[in-house]
Each structure stands twice: as structure tokens, then as C-alpha cells.
Scaffold this motif. Structure first.
Motif, PDB file in Angstrom:
ATOM      1  N   ASN A   1     -17.387   8.087 -10.276  1.00 54.03           N
ATOM      2  CA  ASN A   1     -18.085   9.312  -9.878  1.00 54.03           C
ATOM      3  C   ASN A   1     -17.402   9.971  -8.683  1.00 54.03           C
ATOM      4  O   ASN A   1     -17.276  11.198  -8.630  1.00 54.03           O
TER       5      ASN A   1
ATOM      6  N   GLY B   1     -14.483  11.888  -9.782  1.00 52.49           N
ATOM      7  CA  GLY B   1     -14.908  13.176 -10.331  1.00 52.49           C
ATOM      8  C   GLY B   1     -15.210  14.190  -9.245  1.00 52.49           C
ATOM      9  O   GLY B   1     -14.883  15.380  -9.379  1.00 52.49           O
TER      10      GLY B   1
ATOM     11  N   GLU C   1     -11.930  15.429  -7.940  1.00 51.57           N
ATOM     12  CA  GLU C   1     -11.287  16.339  -8.892  1.00 51.57           C
ATOM     13  C   GLU C   1     -11.923  17.728  -8.839  1.00 51.57           C
ATOM     14  O   GLU C   1     -11.232  18.740  -8.916  1.00 51.57           O
ATOM     15  N   LYS C   2     -13.239  17.779  -8.668  1.00 55.55           N
ATOM     16  CA  LYS C   2     -13.890  19.086  -8.494  1.00 55.55           C
ATOM     17  C   LYS C   2     -13.461  19.722  -7.176  1.00 55.55           C
ATOM     18  O   LYS C   2     -13.296  20.940  -7.088  1.00 55.55           O
TER      19      LYS C   2
ATOM     20  N   ASP D   1     -23.381  15.056 -10.302  1.00 59.16           N
ATOM     21  CA  ASP D   1     -21.983  14.668 -10.069  1.00 59.16           C
ATOM     22  C   ASP D   1     -21.938  13.364  -9.277  1.00 59.16           C
ATOM     23  O   ASP D   1     -21.104  12.499  -9.535  1.00 59.16           O
TER      24      ASP D   1
END
Length: 167
Positions: A18, A21, A24-25, A162
Motif C-alpha cells: 500500500n 502505491g 506511485e501516486k 489508498d
């Protein structure tokens, strides 16, 4: 009660996934804004708090340290040399790979084993259970939450799902 392995290693792998992620955002948002990555990697919530790079490094070290101290895994050195978001993602990937190779059997019978955490100023002694539940798990999520909060503070469009990840 779940085993110490089940209480820590699978949730840590999920938390690291997580966190990857979230980063990456953050990378996509920085590119959209035309920012240098250091706008995120060196961001802090407040002046006396450590930056995003440090938060990711501590998440990694906490997960790895638990596997070594409680699960009796062979330690691997992960120097704190990350500067870019790619570096941080690579560290997360290395940490996940490390955890995936930790045998569950290494945690067997370790509930009451002595676990010593050495800090620069002192040594703290735990049992396996008190280390996992009273130190490692809260510390792991503290640093993920700090990383999440830094990204949110910088305007990265991340939310609770997220942080929690796909179910």
C-alpha cells in the motif's frame, strides 16, 4: 490467537504494498505539478520531524527488524541511501522480497522469547509478543501514517482506501 508470524509478516507485506502505491501516486502528482521529486522526498509535516525518505526507511527497518529479532531470519543490511521515489520504491520491493522469504516456522515458540532492541541510548527488553504487539506493529503503522500524511499535506490525491489498500 493468531501466530506472531500471521500477526506481523502478511500485514506488513500488505502495508508495504500500500505504501508503494502511495508513493506511485505521489510520483504521478509531482510530475503533473512539474515538481522535482525532492519536493516530496524531503517534505516534512513540521520542521523537527523527519522527511518522507526517513519514514519509508523506518517502515522497512521495522518490518525487517521484526523478522530478524522474532522470526530469527538472517539479517540483510539496507543502508539508508534513498534519495528518489524510485529508490524508495526499490527499498520497499527489497523489503517485501525479504519478508516473503521469512519462514513462518522461525516464529514458532517465540512468544515469550527475550527480544532486545538496542537504541543509541539504551536497550529495551521485550518478549516476542510484547515486541510484536507493543512496538513493531505500532511503529510500522506510525511511519506509514506519517508518510501518508506528508503526501496528503503536499496535495497528493490519496485517501483512506489508498492507505488501506485493495481488499
Amino acid at each position: 490467537m493468531a501466530s506472531l508470524y500471521d500477526t506481523s509478516i502478511p500485514p506488513f507485506i500488505r502495508g508495504l504494498t500500500n505504501l508503494k502505491g502511495l508513493l506511485e501516486k505521489g510520483r504521478a502528482y509531482a510530475a503533473e505539478q512539474g515538481w522535482e521529486e525532492s519536493e516530496l522526498t524531503q517534505a516534512r509535516l513540521v520542521e523537527d520531524m523527519q522527511p518522507l525518505t526517513y519514514q519509508v526507511q523506518r517502515v522497512s527497518d521495522t518490518a525487517k527488524g521484526l523478522a530478524v529479532r522474532v522470526g530469527q531470519a538472517e539479517n540483510e543490511a539496507f543502508p539508508d541511501e534513498e534519495v528518489t521515489l524510485d529508490d524508495l520504491v526499490a527499498r520497499i520491493d527489497r523489503t517485501i522480497a525479504f519478508l516473503q522469504n521469512v519462514p513462518a516456522a522461525g516464529f514458532d515458540g517465540r512468544d515469550d522469547a527475550e527480544v532486545v532492541l538496542k537504541t543509541p541510548n539504551r536497550e529495551i527488553t521485550f518478549t516476542g509478543t510484547s515486541y510484536v504487539l507493543g512496538f513493531a506493529v505500532p511503529n510500522f503503522y506510525f511511519h506509514i501514517t506519517a508518510a501518508y500524511a506528508i503526501l496528503r499535506m503536499k496535495g497528493v490525491p490519496v485517501g483512506k482506501m489508498d492507505y488501506l489498500g485493495a481488499q
